[in-house]
Design a protein around this motif. Structure first.
Motif, short mmCIF file in Angstrom:
data_model
loop_
_atom_site.label_atom_id
_atom_site.label_comp_id
_atom_site.label_asym_id
_atom_site.label_seq_id
_atom_site.Cartn_x
_atom_site.Cartn_y
_atom_site.Cartn_z
N GLU A 157 -68.01 18.20 -8.76
CA GLU A 157 -68.97 17.49 -7.91
C GLU A 157 -68.82 17.96 -6.47
N PHE A 158 -69.93 18.19 -5.80
CA PHE A 158 -69.90 18.51 -4.37
C PHE A 158 -70.74 17.47 -3.64
N GLY A 159 -70.14 16.84 -2.63
CA GLY A 159 -70.82 15.79 -1.87
C GLY A 159 -71.48 16.32 -0.62
N VAL A 160 -72.77 16.04 -0.48
CA VAL A 160 -73.53 16.41 0.72
C VAL A 160 -73.62 15.16 1.60
N GLY A 161 -72.86 15.14 2.67
CA GLY A 161 -72.86 13.98 3.56
C GLY A 161 -74.08 13.95 4.45
N ASN A 162 -74.36 12.77 5.02
CA ASN A 162 -75.44 12.61 5.99
C ASN A 162 -76.81 12.97 5.42
N GLY A 163 -77.31 12.12 4.52
CA GLY A 163 -78.69 12.25 4.09
C GLY A 163 -79.63 12.07 5.27
N VAL A 164 -80.92 12.14 5.03
CA VAL A 164 -81.87 12.17 6.15
C VAL A 164 -81.75 10.96 7.06
N TYR A 165 -81.56 9.77 6.48
CA TYR A 165 -81.43 8.58 7.33
C TYR A 165 -80.10 8.56 8.07
N GLU A 166 -79.01 8.89 7.38
CA GLU A 166 -77.70 8.88 8.03
C GLU A 166 -77.63 9.93 9.14
N ARG A 167 -78.31 11.06 8.96
CA ARG A 167 -78.32 12.06 10.03
C ARG A 167 -79.03 11.52 11.26
N LEU A 168 -80.15 10.81 11.05
CA LEU A 168 -80.84 10.20 12.19
C LEU A 168 -79.93 9.20 12.89
N ALA A 169 -79.24 8.37 12.11
CA ALA A 169 -78.34 7.37 12.69
C ALA A 169 -77.17 8.03 13.41
N ALA A 170 -76.68 9.16 12.90
CA ALA A 170 -75.59 9.86 13.58
C ALA A 170 -76.02 10.37 14.94
N LEU A 171 -77.27 10.76 15.05
CA LEU A 171 -77.78 11.29 16.31
C LEU A 171 -78.15 10.20 17.31
N MET A 172 -78.62 9.05 16.79
CA MET A 172 -79.19 8.01 17.65
C MET A 172 -78.44 6.69 17.64
N GLY A 173 -77.64 6.45 16.61
CA GLY A 173 -77.08 5.13 16.37
C GLY A 173 -78.01 4.33 15.47
N PHE A 174 -77.46 3.38 14.73
CA PHE A 174 -78.25 2.64 13.75
C PHE A 174 -79.39 1.85 14.40
N GLU A 175 -79.12 1.22 15.52
CA GLU A 175 -80.16 0.40 16.15
C GLU A 175 -81.36 1.23 16.55
N GLU A 176 -81.11 2.33 17.26
CA GLU A 176 -82.22 3.18 17.71
C GLU A 176 -82.90 3.87 16.54
N ALA A 177 -82.14 4.21 15.50
CA ALA A 177 -82.74 4.83 14.32
C ALA A 177 -83.74 3.88 13.67
N LEU A 178 -83.36 2.61 13.53
CA LEU A 178 -84.25 1.64 12.90
C LEU A 178 -85.46 1.36 13.78
N ILE A 179 -85.26 1.30 15.08
CA ILE A 179 -86.41 1.12 15.99
C ILE A 179 -87.36 2.30 15.87
N SER A 180 -86.79 3.50 15.72
CA SER A 180 -87.63 4.70 15.59
C SER A 180 -88.47 4.65 14.33
#
Length: 332
Positions: free
Chosen positions: A113-136
């Motif tokens: 098994e190979f794990g790909v971290g940071n799916g599309v939503y988690e990558r957005l949250a990593a760049l902006m933080g969860f609050e700003e990602a959800l507002i976006s």
């Protein structure tokens, strides 16, 4: 008797297992899930910058799991996402890393098994933080989808490298979109803005000849039919905040489930006793192991002390491994 590898494979084929599989012991996990994965995704081991320019830290309170450094987000306006730097995937010694990872691994005995971290939503949250990602998501849905399209293209290219150098049986796509109570966003928002890009990645994984896992912690049963629709073969880590038994009974011929352990309860915390861990191993097998075409154990502990972490896993497997051999009952 089936080997651990072939027994584990049965849940992807929806065929009866001879004993309850365990993703950790019956598989070899590389990428994210083993550690933080390649440095360009969540930074180097111990913390540092990833390939997008996000600084990651590994606090003891989080079991040394990497998180974006608080207050150091690099994107504050999703409409400016084109300023984000994407990693050069060719600038990584894939061949050497794969050689080191496979040292001592017998592929004949385990599913890889190979794990790909940071799916599309988690990558957005990593760049902006969860609050700003959800507002976006609420305020700039079109820009979010443009960004997700670019991220999913990058992830498909990433998967091409994984397949070339690791030849995995399973690719596990990590995107945590839920809390213990519900999704971070409404199911409708998930379906409109995120699901199309999850589907694109899952289809690409299948085209490469691999089984798909979606790693989503939390209460995500409201989108189980969406997971099936986009081609998820196995949902991991399905936690008891979801109605696991009902989900397996209703959908176990279409998707499998890995998890079951109460990883948000006391048994996963630092105060867990050997008796608690052993009882949890038996509970998981008793409650879910009887669904013998659609379930595997997956779990984790929240100890920040590596020695204690290893001891707890040792206790878990010491109880689970023999107990599963005698308790894999047919679904009645």
């Amino acid at each position: 008797m089936l080997s651990p590898k072939e027994n584990y494979r049965q849940i992807f084929l929806h065929k009866p297992v001879e004993y309850t599989p365990c993703t950790i012991t019956d598989g070899a996990i590389f990428g994210f899930g083993a550690k933080n994965g390649p440095w360009f995704e969540k930074g180097p081991e111990g913390g540092g910058y990833d390939g997008f320019g996000v600084r990651w830290v590994t606090p003891d309170s989080g079991n040394n799991a990497a998180i974006p450094a608080p207050g150091e987000f690099i994107l504050d306006d999703i409409t400016e996402w084109k300023k984000v730097k994407f990693p050069d995937l060719d600038n990584y010694d894939w061949e050497d890393e794969a050689r080191k990872d496979f040292s001592g691994i017998n592929r004949d005995n385990v599913l890889v098994e190979f794990g790909v971290g940071n799916g599309v939503y988690e990558r957005l949250a990593a760049l902006m933080g969860f609050e700003e990602a959800l507002i976006s998501l609420a305020m700039e849905p079109e820009a979010c989808m443009e960004f997700f399209d670019k991220v999913s293209d990058y992830q498909c290219e990433y998967i091409d490298y994984i397949v070339k150098y690791y030849h995995p049986d399973i690719i596990n796509y990590y995107d945590d979109i839920a809390t213990q109570r519900n999704l971070f966003m409404s199911p409708a928002t998930y379906r409109e803005l995120i699901k199309p890009f999850h589907k694109k990645v899952m289809q690409h994984i299948h085209e490469k000849g691999c089984y798909t896992m979606q790693h989503t912690c939390g209460h995500a049963e409201s989108v189980i039919e969406d997971m099936i629709d986009i081609g998820v073969d196995c949902w991991v880590s399905v936690q008891p905040c979801n109605d696991i038994q009902n989900l397996i009974q209703q959908y176990g011929d279409q998707i499998s489930f890995a998890g079951g352990m109460d990883t948000n309860g006391a048994v996963a915390g630092e105060g867990a006793t050997p008796e608690m861990i052993r009882a949890e191993a038996r509970r998981v097998v008793d409650e879910y192991g009887k669904y013998h075409k659609a379930f595997a154990l997956f779990g984790f502990f929240l100890n920040h002390d590596p020695k204690a972490l290893g001891q707890n896993f040792g206790i878990l497997f010491d109880e689970f491994m023999p107990y599963r051999m005698t308790r894999c009952n047919s679904l009645t």
